[in-house]
Design a protein around this motif. Structure first.
Motif, short mmCIF file in Angstrom:
data_model
loop_
_atom_site.label_atom_id
_atom_site.label_comp_id
_atom_site.label_asym_id
_atom_site.label_seq_id
_atom_site.Cartn_x
_atom_site.Cartn_y
_atom_site.Cartn_z
N LEU A 77 0.84 -1.20 0.00
CA LEU A 77 0.00 0.00 0.00
C LEU A 77 0.87 1.25 0.00
N PHE A 78 0.42 2.26 -0.76
CA PHE A 78 1.15 3.53 -0.86
C PHE A 78 0.19 4.68 -0.58
N ASP A 79 0.65 5.62 0.23
CA ASP A 79 -0.12 6.84 0.45
C ASP A 79 -0.01 7.73 -0.78
N VAL A 80 -1.15 8.32 -1.18
CA VAL A 80 -1.19 9.25 -2.30
C VAL A 80 -1.41 10.65 -1.73
N ALA A 81 -0.50 11.56 -2.01
CA ALA A 81 -0.60 12.90 -1.44
C ALA A 81 -1.92 13.56 -1.80
N GLY A 82 -2.62 14.05 -0.77
CA GLY A 82 -3.87 14.78 -0.99
C GLY A 82 -5.09 13.92 -1.16
N ILE A 83 -4.95 12.58 -1.08
CA ILE A 83 -6.08 11.66 -1.28
C ILE A 83 -6.09 10.66 -0.14
N SER A 84 -7.28 10.38 0.41
CA SER A 84 -7.37 9.45 1.53
C SER A 84 -7.15 8.00 1.09
N ALA A 85 -7.62 7.63 -0.11
CA ALA A 85 -7.45 6.27 -0.60
C ALA A 85 -5.98 6.01 -0.93
N LYS A 86 -5.58 4.75 -0.82
CA LYS A 86 -4.19 4.37 -1.07
C LYS A 86 -4.07 3.65 -2.41
N LEU A 148 3.93 9.15 -4.33
CA LEU A 148 3.52 7.94 -3.62
C LEU A 148 4.56 7.61 -2.57
N SER A 149 4.12 7.36 -1.35
CA SER A 149 5.04 6.99 -0.28
C SER A 149 4.59 5.68 0.34
N PRO A 150 5.52 4.75 0.62
CA PRO A 150 5.14 3.45 1.17
C PRO A 150 4.38 3.59 2.48
N ALA A 151 3.30 2.82 2.62
CA ALA A 151 2.48 2.87 3.84
C ALA A 151 2.60 1.58 4.64
N SER A 152 2.31 0.44 4.00
CA SER A 152 2.36 -0.85 4.72
C SER A 152 2.28 -1.99 3.72
N ALA A 162 -7.43 -0.29 2.03
CA ALA A 162 -6.73 0.70 1.23
C ALA A 162 -7.63 1.86 0.84
N ALA A 163 -8.94 1.62 0.79
CA ALA A 163 -9.87 2.67 0.38
C ALA A 163 -11.26 2.29 0.87
N ALA A 164 -12.18 3.23 0.78
CA ALA A 164 -13.57 2.93 1.11
C ALA A 164 -14.15 1.99 0.06
N SER A 165 -15.16 1.21 0.45
CA SER A 165 -15.66 0.16 -0.42
C SER A 165 -16.16 0.68 -1.76
N ARG A 166 -16.69 1.91 -1.80
CA ARG A 166 -17.24 2.45 -3.05
C ARG A 166 -16.27 3.38 -3.79
N ASP A 167 -15.07 3.56 -3.27
CA ASP A 167 -14.09 4.40 -3.96
C ASP A 167 -13.72 3.78 -5.31
N ALA A 168 -13.70 4.61 -6.35
CA ALA A 168 -13.33 4.12 -7.69
C ALA A 168 -11.82 3.97 -7.78
N MET A 169 -11.39 2.85 -8.35
CA MET A 169 -9.97 2.56 -8.52
C MET A 169 -9.71 2.24 -9.98
N ALA A 188 -3.52 -0.89 -8.58
CA ALA A 188 -4.77 -0.15 -8.37
C ALA A 188 -4.42 1.25 -7.87
N ILE A 189 -4.90 2.25 -8.58
CA ILE A 189 -4.64 3.64 -8.23
C ILE A 189 -5.98 4.35 -8.04
N PRO A 190 -6.15 5.12 -6.97
CA PRO A 190 -7.42 5.84 -6.81
C PRO A 190 -7.74 6.68 -8.04
N ALA A 191 -8.96 6.52 -8.53
CA ALA A 191 -9.35 7.25 -9.74
C ALA A 191 -9.28 8.75 -9.53
N ALA A 192 -9.49 9.19 -8.29
CA ALA A 192 -9.45 10.63 -8.01
C ALA A 192 -8.08 11.23 -8.27
N ALA A 193 -7.03 10.41 -8.31
CA ALA A 193 -5.69 10.92 -8.55
C ALA A 193 -5.38 11.07 -10.03
N ILE A 194 -6.18 10.42 -10.91
CA ILE A 194 -5.87 10.38 -12.33
C ILE A 194 -6.96 10.99 -13.21
#
Length: 289
Positions: A77-86, A148-152, A162-169, A188-194
């Motif tokens: 899992l990687f933290d995405v700056a500015g986005i809660s989903a990983k 992207l920074s390593p989380a776990s 890594a994200a809420a169940s309905r978050d688009a990836m 898998a990358i949060p759709a909100a980042a792209i």
């Protein structure tokens, strides 16, 4: 079914397609570049010929994505700056242990068991992930500017939050071949980042008048600019008989500036000057047309 019949694909009305065809193609090309880059990096790291192939790219909810994975697997899992989903890079645990074995000088002939990584194994895997993230940023370019920074590392797909169940990836399937072993993997990358960056012109630019868009594009096209003397007319016999030392009398007066031309069209006149160690032309008159 007849041989010329088109394949039928099921359509899920609860999850309509959110990617336009041209956006899907852009993402497919980006992840294909990533696959080639990562395959090269793996070959250098594990010292065994490796190849990564891009498969389907689609948009899934995180719940659908997690449900498509085996219960026991490796999810980095990687933290995405500015986005809660990983963001997630997922691959089988035995495959990762085989990579580490190659890095430590093993042959990879024996299948590795499914277990958690030791501190040494995780440190070596971190180096592989560092290369993967670097290749991902390079391949996505302006589509993925958030760091992207390593989380776990998670070992159970059902417990990894890594994200809420309905978050688009945005999910890209990969086929990884390292030496003689092959394994599936996913990114898998949060759709909100792209998704906000998929439109190359941007929402504001796309509403501009067509004529203005054409002028903006033409303004960026490189053209060749020449400084020329006035041409003269000669007979073919003179051209064929030219020799070293011949003198051609030009019709360009010595006091007159040179012509500034683009594709044979005179646009201005310029006096001969210098800029540092190079010749230069200083514009003295603009042709009004």
């Amino acid at each position: 079914m007849p041989q010329d019949a088109k394949p039928v694909m099921a359509y899920d009305f609860s999850r309509p397609t959110t990617l336009a065809r041209e956006h899907t193609r852009v993402l497919e090309m980006a992840f294909e570049t990533f696959a080639r880059q990562w395959g090269t990096q793996l070959t250098a790291k594990v010292r065994v010929l490796s190849q990564v192939t891009r498969e389907e790219v689609q948009v899934l909810s995180y719940d659908e994505y997690a449900g498509s994975l085996p219960d026991s697997t490796c999810m980095v899992l990687f933290d995405v700056a500015g986005i809660s989903a990983k963001a997630v890079i997922q691959f089988p645990i035995p495959a990762a242990l085989t990579w580490v074995g190659h890095m430590l000088g093993g042959t990879g002939a024996q299948s590795a068991p499914e277990r958690k990584f030791t501190h040494i194994e995780q440190a070596l895997l971190d180096k592989i992930m560092d290369d993967a993230v670097e290749d991902l940023h390079y391949s996505l370019g302006h589509l993925m500017t958030a760091p992207l920074s390593p989380a776990s590392i998670q070992y159970n797909s059902q417990f990894a939050q890594a994200a809420a169940s309905r978050d688009a990836m945005i999910v890209a399937g990969l086929e990884m071949v390292v030496g003689d072993s092959a394994a599936p993997a996913t990114i898998a990358i949060p759709a909100a980042a792209i998704l906000p960056r998929l439109d190359p012109l941007g929402a504001q630019s796309s509403t501009a008048p067509a004529a203005e868009l054409v002028r903006m594009q033409l303004a960026q096209v490189p053209v060749k600019v020449c400084l020329q003397l006035e041409p003269i007319t000669v007979l073919p016999a003179m051209v064929l008989n030219l020799a070293v030392g011949d003198v051609l009398n030009l019709g360009h007066p010595r006091h007159r500036p040179l012509n500034v031309t683009v594709d044979g069209q005179t646009l201005a006149q310029a006096a001969v000057g210098a800029s540092g160690s190079r010749l230069a032309g200083s514009i003295v008159h603009i042709e009004e047309k």
